[in-house]
Design a protein around this motif. Structure first.
Motif, PDB file in Angstrom:
ATOM      1  N   GLN A 115       0.818  -1.208   0.000  1.00 25.21           N
ATOM      2  CA  GLN A 115       0.000   0.000   0.000  1.00 25.21           C
ATOM      3  C   GLN A 115       0.861   1.271   0.000  1.00 25.21           C
ATOM      4  OE1 GLN A 115      -2.685   0.452   3.284  1.00 25.21           O
ATOM      5  NE2 GLN A 115      -4.190   1.467   1.981  1.00 25.21           N
ATOM      6  N   PHE A 116       2.045   1.173   0.600  1.00 20.32           N
ATOM      7  CA  PHE A 116       3.011   2.278   0.570  1.00 20.32           C
ATOM      8  C   PHE A 116       4.212   1.761  -0.222  1.00 20.32           C
ATOM      9  CE2 PHE A 116       0.338   2.971   4.200  1.00 20.32           C
ATOM     10  CZ  PHE A 116       0.208   4.345   4.327  1.00 20.32           C
ATOM     11  N   PRO A 117       4.141   1.822  -1.530  1.00 16.61           N
ATOM     12  CA  PRO A 117       5.170   1.134  -2.323  1.00 16.61           C
ATOM     13  C   PRO A 117       6.496   1.901  -2.376  1.00 16.61           C
ATOM     14  CG  PRO A 117       3.613   2.242  -3.765  1.00 16.61           C
ATOM     15  CD  PRO A 117       3.128   2.469  -2.361  1.00 16.61           C
ATOM     16  N   ALA A 118       7.492   1.228  -2.918  1.00 19.92           N
ATOM     17  CA  ALA A 118       8.802   1.859  -3.109  1.00 19.92           C
ATOM     18  C   ALA A 118       8.719   2.849  -4.266  1.00 19.92           C
ATOM     19  CB  ALA A 118       9.843   0.789  -3.407  1.00 19.92           C
ATOM     20  N   HIS A 119       9.741   3.707  -4.362  1.00 19.49           N
ATOM     21  CA  HIS A 119       9.678   4.803  -5.349  1.00 19.49           C
ATOM     22  C   HIS A 119       9.540   4.317  -6.785  1.00 19.49           C
ATOM     23  CE1 HIS A 119      13.900   4.079  -6.300  1.00 19.49           C
ATOM     24  NE2 HIS A 119      14.156   4.090  -5.005  1.00 19.49           N
ATOM     25  N   ASP A 120      10.122   3.136  -7.094  1.00 20.01           N
ATOM     26  CA  ASP A 120      10.071   2.726  -8.505  1.00 20.01           C
ATOM     27  C   ASP A 120       8.668   2.331  -8.952  1.00 20.01           C
ATOM     28  OD1 ASP A 120      10.398   0.598  -6.849  1.00 20.01           O
ATOM     29  OD2 ASP A 120      11.971  -0.382  -8.014  1.00 20.01           O
TER      30      ASP A 120
END
Ligand code: FAD
Length: 476
Positions: A115-120
């Motif tokens: 739900q809070f993904p990494a920047h990529d």
């Protein structure tokens, strides 16, 4: 749903039927604000050229591992940074996404379903957005806008008022920026939309003794990974979300101990993190003094995390040098009517993405839609005098309530919802869906109670929000 390109064309055709006039518009930057603007301008029937100095869309989300090792405080602003290797979003993805292009875990291209993904994952979303609406053909990559010069007395075709300024836009290939002027070229546009972001010129506090301090001083702008801090005593200055994140990350990366600010960003989890009052003074022997008078010896490094948001960065519009439509004073960009139009150059000079402490992408869309409609002649702005008065009244209200000048564009305490609703009304749109606001608030609450783990805690209403985001996108 119809296939993507048919859907894009249908939306474009229906919006164009309202357009009175089609302008040539230069957009500066192909970050989220620039590509979202490009789409809204195209939908309103304008002819769009986006100038982007890098080779990709995405802005800060197009992650760069490199940083300027000779300039850890980022004062030359020569390298775009701000995002670090392990950064995850600080907003839930459903909330971040656009109402008509959902950023749910199922969007095509998704590889990080958190739900809070990494920047990529955000970068993939932005690239998918540009693909879906066929925007790349309008972007000139590798081109930096150097100057925008207002041109008086030229009339655009059709019904455009003769008082509207046009713009000579001077660009140069970004790779040749160090070369002589020969590579510059210029073109005339009816309007300029500024979407150059505000996370590339770090704002560094100047504390007593700083220049003589022998340890490493770094702004979060130059931070990529925790490795250089292994085994070190580190001070993390600032307790905003970046301060909390970096203190945790540096601790987990093996720092000996970390003295971190204890402001509003929330609590820490790691044992090495010692909550500390604000840093007051540096000393030449490598020690520092804190606000309560205590002293910490043998500090190896200090990382300035003075805010993700504009408190830690400086708004900068070098391509407008020589014009006096806006100035930046103590991080107030002004005068700007509704944070967008400088009254003396409105409506053909407009800014997208100035407010902070907001959900950026959906707000960019509303701002851009309003700009596009105003330029098309479908929506009227108040007179220049009325806009100037409005800005003066706004500044007076900030002063009366004790809001510092540098917080002029900060939209905390629900201000973004009011502002967004106002923009939607100008555009003849429905106000934004309530679930987004509820989820944003739930996320803020969750972050407050568990600043280091909120990204992996379950948010109340998450499933419903994902469903609502998908339905919203389908309806759109
Ligand atoms: P940018 O992303 O900075 O893009 C600006 C673009 O303009 C760049 O591509 C740049 O190369 C180009 N440009 C600049 N000047 C010129 C020129 N003269 N000529 C040509 N091109 C030019 N937002 C969220 O929604 N969720 C988050 O979790 C989140 N986390 C964040 C974490 C950090 C550490 C930071 C710094 C920001 C975060 N944000 C987050 C906010 C983020 O800034 C926005 O999501 C978004 O990137 C802003 O988009 P932008 O297009 O305004 O600016």
């Amino acid at each position: 749903l119809p296939p993507p390109s048919t859907r894009a064309a249908a939306v474009m055709a229906s919006s164009m039927s309202n357009a009175k006039q089609s302008l040539s518009v230069a957009v500066i930057g192909a970050g989220p604000a620039g590509i979202i603007s490009a789409r809204e301008l195209l939908l309103a029937g304008h002819r769009v050229t986006v100038f982007e100095r890098s080779s990709k869309v995405g802005g800060i989300w197009d992650y760069r591992e490199t940083f300027d090792e000779d300039d850890l405080l980022g004062q030359r602003a020569s390298v775009r940074g701000s995002v670090y290797a392990y950064l995850r979003t600080n907003l839930p993805r459903e909330v971040m996404g656009l109402p008509d292009f959902a950023f749910d875990s199922k969007f095509e291209g998704s590889r990080d379903a958190r739900q809070f993904p990494a920047h990529d994952e955000v970068q993939r979303y932005l690239e998918a957005f540009a693909d879906e609406f066929e925007l790349l053909q309008f972007v000139r990559f590798g081109m930096e806008v150097q100057r925008c010069v207002p041109v008086q007395g030229h009339r655009a075709e059709g019904t455009v008022p003769s008082t509207w300024l046009r713009w000579e836009v001077v660009t140069r290939p970004a790779a040749q920026l160090q070369d002589n002027e020969a590579a510059a070229s210029s073109e005339l546009y009816d309007a300029v939309v500024v979407a150059n972001g505000h996370y590339s010129r770090p704002r560094v506090p100047q504390l007593p003794g700083q220049a003589a301090f022998p340890g490493l001083l770094m702004h979060s702008h130059s931070y990529r990974r925790p490795d250089p801090f292994k085994g070190k005593t580190v001070v993390v200055l600032g307790a905003s979300s970046s301060g909390v994140d970096l203190a945790e990350e540096i601790a987990n990366g093996g720092a000996k101990n970390i003295h971190a600010g204890s402001g509003g960003g929330g609590s820490h989890d790691s044992d090495q993190i010692i909550k500390a009052p604000n840093l007051q003074e540096f000393h030449a022997d490598g020690s520092i003094t804190l606000a309560d008078g205590s002293r910490i010896a043998d500090v190896d490094a200090c990382v300035f995390c003075t805010g993700h948001c504009s408190a830690g960065y400086i708004y900068d519009f070098p391509f407008l040098a020589g014009t006096d439509f806006v100035t930046v004073e103590d991080n107030r960009v002004g005068p700007l009517y509704q944070h967008i139009f400088p009254p003396a150059a409105a409506p053909t000079l407009a800014f997208v993405g100035i407010p902070w402490k907001v959900i950026p992408f959906p707000q960019f869309q509303l701002q851009s839609r309003w700009i596009a409609k105003v330029l098309a002649g479908a929506v009227q702005l108040p007179s220049r005098q009325e806009m100037e008065q409005h800005v003066a009244d706004f500044y007076a209200s900030l002063k009366a309530t004790g809001v510092p000048v540098r917080y002029t564009h900060r939209q905390s305490d629900g201000m973004q919802w009011q502002y967004n609703a106002w923009l939607a009304e100008q555009c003849g749109d429905e106000p934004g869906a309530a679930w987004r606001e509820q989820m944003y608030k739930a996320c803020g609450q969750s972050r407050k109670t568990n600043a280091s783990k909120y990204r992996d805690a379950s948010l109340p209403g998450a499933e419903e929000a994902e469903q609502a985001a998908r339905e919203e996108a389908c309806r759109a």
